[in-house]
Design a protein around this motif. Structure first.
Motif, PDB file in Angstrom:
ATOM      1  N   ALA A 140       2.072  -5.212   2.815  1.00 43.03           N
ATOM      2  CA  ALA A 140       1.004  -5.954   3.483  1.00 43.03           C
ATOM      3  C   ALA A 140       1.171  -7.448   3.245  1.00 43.03           C
ATOM      4  N   VAL A 186       3.731   0.430   2.660  1.00 43.67           N
ATOM      5  CA  VAL A 186       3.513  -0.643   3.631  1.00 43.67           C
ATOM      6  C   VAL A 186       3.495  -1.964   2.868  1.00 43.67           C
ATOM      7  N   TYR A 245       0.860  -1.191   0.000  1.00 37.89           N
ATOM      8  CA  TYR A 245       0.000   0.000   0.000  1.00 37.89           C
ATOM      9  C   TYR A 245       0.888   1.230   0.000  1.00 37.89           C
ATOM     10  N   PRO A 248      -1.765 -12.297  13.983  1.00 35.76           N
ATOM     11  CA  PRO A 248      -1.908 -11.022  14.705  1.00 35.76           C
ATOM     12  C   PRO A 248      -2.509  -9.933  13.823  1.00 35.76           C
ATOM     13  N   SER A 249      -3.047  -8.966  14.478  1.00 36.33           N
ATOM     14  CA  SER A 249      -3.650  -7.840  13.777  1.00 36.33           C
ATOM     15  C   SER A 249      -2.603  -7.128  12.922  1.00 36.33           C
ATOM     16  N   GLY A 250      -2.964  -6.822  11.695  1.00 33.59           N
ATOM     17  CA  GLY A 250      -2.041  -6.107  10.813  1.00 33.59           C
ATOM     18  C   GLY A 250      -1.127  -7.004  10.014  1.00 33.59           C
ATOM     19  N   CYS A 251      -1.276  -8.343  10.154  1.00 34.45           N
ATOM     20  CA  CYS A 251      -0.360  -9.237   9.455  1.00 34.45           C
ATOM     21  C   CYS A 251      -0.746  -9.417   8.001  1.00 34.45           C
ATOM     22  N   GLY A 252      -1.922  -8.949   7.586  1.00 33.61           N
ATOM     23  CA  GLY A 252      -2.278  -9.001   6.167  1.00 33.61           C
ATOM     24  C   GLY A 252      -3.446  -9.902   5.829  1.00 33.61           C
ATOM     25  N   LYS A 253      -4.189 -10.369   6.832  1.00 31.91           N
ATOM     26  CA  LYS A 253      -5.282 -11.321   6.581  1.00 31.91           C
ATOM     27  C   LYS A 253      -6.353 -10.714   5.665  1.00 31.91           C
ATOM     28  N   THR A 254      -6.797  -9.505   6.035  1.00 31.90           N
ATOM     29  CA  THR A 254      -7.863  -8.875   5.264  1.00 31.90           C
ATOM     30  C   THR A 254      -7.397  -8.592   3.833  1.00 31.90           C
ATOM     31  N   THR A 255      -6.173  -8.126   3.730  1.00 31.50           N
ATOM     32  CA  THR A 255      -5.618  -7.852   2.407  1.00 31.50           C
ATOM     33  C   THR A 255      -5.622  -9.128   1.570  1.00 31.50           C
TER      34      THR A 255
END
Ligand SMILES: Nc1ncnc2c1ncn2[C@@H]1O[C@H](COP(=O)(O)OP(=O)(O)O)[C@@H](O)[C@H]1O
Ligand SMILES: [Mg+2]
Lengths: 242, 398
Positions: free
Chosen positions: A29, A27, A20, A48-55
């Motif tokens: 991701a 960043v 991104y 963990p949060s921010g590790c790229g799951k949603t991406t």
């Protein structure tokens, strides 16, 4: 991560890269994420949060384009699809369940469930009938004319699941479906999702970091820092995965 | 999906009503401003409307409005009458005069001299009188012509025609029948009062006969401002006007052409009209701005919902259709409300307070069209973020 030749693959991703922004604000991701998901399994994507799951799920549901790598979804190579074809793929073959439910507030539960059919051009009458049936199946037939605001969080998420099911997609992707819910409602939701997998050939991918629901998974894909670092097969599901 | 779009539009009652009221306000503002403007302009050609039996107006070749005129020699009337196709032709004389009130104060009037024989051009009278009162020597009909408080004559006998000096700032009353004024040191008698179409700009009017004008303005050698012509049945006003122009070298215009000329003249020459046009444009800009911003915000607030639809496979054209349906329906409903409001308010205001308001057939149309165009443009602009929207935002929590 070797594949069993007999199992059909619903999602096949190799070396997915996504950044991104540019320059100083860049960043990373995803830094080469690989994943295979079998048809008819419930795979949990955790980390963990921010590790790229949603991406990651945004990319293989064709909501977001990757900067590199390959993805085959339900036998289609995303790199070769036009944007119209991607829209069609989503409309036809993928169901979504979101953390924030994302029901349309002005529509009744039944109308919300009917939306994916309406998008596909199904007539309103038929769509509403189908929606009613699916609402019945998630136990909310009696509340079909309620507006989302009149329903509890757990009920709204059940409506959202009905909406993800109504057009019989091959793949359902859920992003943190229980994070906004209390333990009990979360459990009800996961039972529902588990039932879907057990009673059809639907593939389910559930992103979560709620360890209370890990027991519902066939396999767990652990993610960190933009990569899949470990795949774990759960023993307790009497299902497709040995 | 369009049904869903409408449900989205009407789902949030408060927002929906706010949006409709905003659009209605714009439509109201625009239509009202236009009607007000049209009302003024209509008053600008009141003289032509008042003489609606004249098919053709003949004037000095340099004249192109009722507002700025120059007179022709009396003999012109005969020249016009001799043109073939003229059924009858009557003279009309416009003169700006200053009249003195009995106490010494004065007032500008437009004096309108009408044909002695037919009294064509004289207004309908109040007090149950007939225009024939003008046949009495020195008599005039007085009309406020849209002005207010300018027809005041002293109340007390002792303030009238005093010998010592002017009695200014004394108690006054409205002019009545039998009152007298001085024009060029000649007495004129108010023998009729009328309330004809108000003028723009407002001005008090004195109607009298053509011969009385001659009497009151003896030094003027030219008194004929217009010849009002009625065409014979076998010729159209337009043809007759052309023929008069050819044969006399004068300017001859049909009544409707002359109205247009006068409107045109006002648009170009009148600063008041310019000011009003500026106000009109301001009102429209404000109104259209309000509508545009409201519609934009409406779509903007629904971005998340569009993102959800987009994620679920709604195509760009489907989303665009939904946004345009929402804007279009909102615009039409709002505009309808606004224009209805405008008609009611405008008509009642123009009836109770003598207020220039004229809603012409194209005024509401313009209001609706304007609102529709602005709404759809706003929708188009607000659609951009929807179309560019990464559907992935739906995953990002709330
Ligand atoms: N639209 C975006 N613009 C910039 N950075 C983003 C955007 N979306 C996600 N990121 C960043 O990418 C990384 C991965 O985010 P995400 O996929 O949402 O992780 P997860 O779902 O595992 O919490 C995070 O560092 C996040 O800050
Ligand atoms: Mg996330």
């Amino acid at each position: 991560m070797s594949l069993d030749a007999e199992k059909k693959i619903a999602v096949h991703c190799r070396n997915i890269i996504k950044t991104y922004g540019t320059g100083a604000s860049e960043v990373f991701a995803l830094r080469g994420a690989d994943l295979d998901v079998y048809e008819g399994e419930l795979l949990m994507l955790v980390g963990p949060s921010g590790c790229g799951k949603t991406t990651f799920i945004s990319i293989f549901t064709a909501l977001l384009s990757a900067d590199g790598g390959e993805c085959d979804i339900l036998g289609k190579d995303l790199n070769t699809l036009s944007s119209d074809q991607k829209v069609h793929l989503r409309a036809k073959s993928i169901g979504f369940v979101f953390q924030a439910f994302n029901l349309l507030p002005a529509l009744t539960a039944q109308e919300n469930v009917a939306v994916p059919l309406l998008i596909q051009g199904v007539g309103r009458k038929v769509a509403m009938q189908e929606a009613k049936l699916v609402l019945d199946s998630v136990g909310l037939g009696a509340r079909s004319s309620a507006l989302p605001a009149e329903l509890s969080g757990g009920m709204q998420q059940r409506v959202a699941i009905a909406r993800a099911l109504v057009h019989h997609p091959k793949l359902i992707v859920c992003d943190e479906p229980t994070s906004s819910l209390d333990h009990e409602s979360g459990h009800v939701i996961m039972k529902l999702l588990r039932d879907i997998v057990d009673n059809s050939n639907t593939t389910l991918i559930v992103v979560t970091h709620d360890d209370r629901i890990y027991e519902f998974a066939d396999r767990m894909a652990h993610m960190d820092d933009g990569k899949i670092i470990k795949i774990e097969t759960m023993k307790n599901q009497q299902g497709i995965i040995a | 999906m369009y049904q869903i779009a409408l449900k989205m539009l009407m789902g949030d009652r408060a927002k929906y009503i706010g949006l409709l009221l905003g659009i209605a306000f714009t439509a109201f503002l625009v239509t009202f401003a236009l009607s007000y403007f049209a009302g003024f302009i209509t008053r600008g050609f009141a003289l032509i409307s008042e003489n609606n039996s004249a098919d053709v107006w003949v004037m000095d070749p340099a004249v192109n409005s009722t507002e700025l005129t120059i007179n022709m020699p009396d003999s012109t009337l005969g020249r016009v009458r001799s043109v073939k196709g003229v059924d009858y032709a009557v003279p009309m004389s416009l003169n700006d005069i200053t009249a003195r009130f009995p106490n010494g104060s004065f007032q500008f009037f437009q004096m309108i001299g009408v044909d002695d024989a037919t009294l064509a051009g004289a207004p309908m009278l109040l007090d149950g009188r007939l225009p024939e009162v003008l046949h009495t020597p020195d008599s005039v009909i007085v009309d406020a012509g849209g002005s207010a408080g300018k027809l005041q004559t002293p109340l007390a006998k002792r303030d009238q025609w005093p010998f010592d000096r002017a009695h200014l700032n004394v108690p006054t009353r409205e002019l009545m029948l039998g009152d007298e004024l001085l024009v060029n040191d000649r007495r004129i008698i108010i023998s009729g009062r009328s309330k004809t179409i108000p003028r723009f700009p407002p001005r008090p009017l004195l109607y009298t006969t053509y011969s009385n004008v001659t009497h009151l303005l003896p030094s003027e050698s030219r008194r004929l401002t217009f010849v009002l012509v009625s065409a014979q049945e076998n010729i159209s006003p337009k043809q007759l006007a052309n023929r008069i122009e050819q044969q006399t070298g004068l300017r001859a215009r049909t009544a409707s052409e002359f109205k247009e000329d006068t409107v045109h003249w006002f648009l170009i020459n009148s600063e008041d009209v310019g000011d009003m046009a500026a106000m009109l444009i301001l009102a429209m800009t404000v109104g259209f701005g309000v509508t545009g911003v409201m519609l934009y915000m409406f779509t903007y607030e629904n971005l998340k919902q569009y993102a959800v639809l987009k994620a679920m496979g709604a195509s760009a054209s489907m989303l665009l259709g939904m946004i345009f349906i929402q804007a279009g329906v909102g615009a039409l409903l709002g505009a309808g409300m606004g224009i209805g409001m405008c008609a009611i308010v405008g008509e009642s205001v123009s009836m109770t307070l003598d207020y220039p308001f004229r809603m012409m057939w194209f005024t509401p149309l313009f209001g609706i069209l304007g609102v529709l165009i602005v709404s759809l443009t706003a929708a188009a602009i607000s659609a951009r973020p929807v179309l560019k929207l990464e559907p992935g935002v739906v995953f990002s929590g709330r």
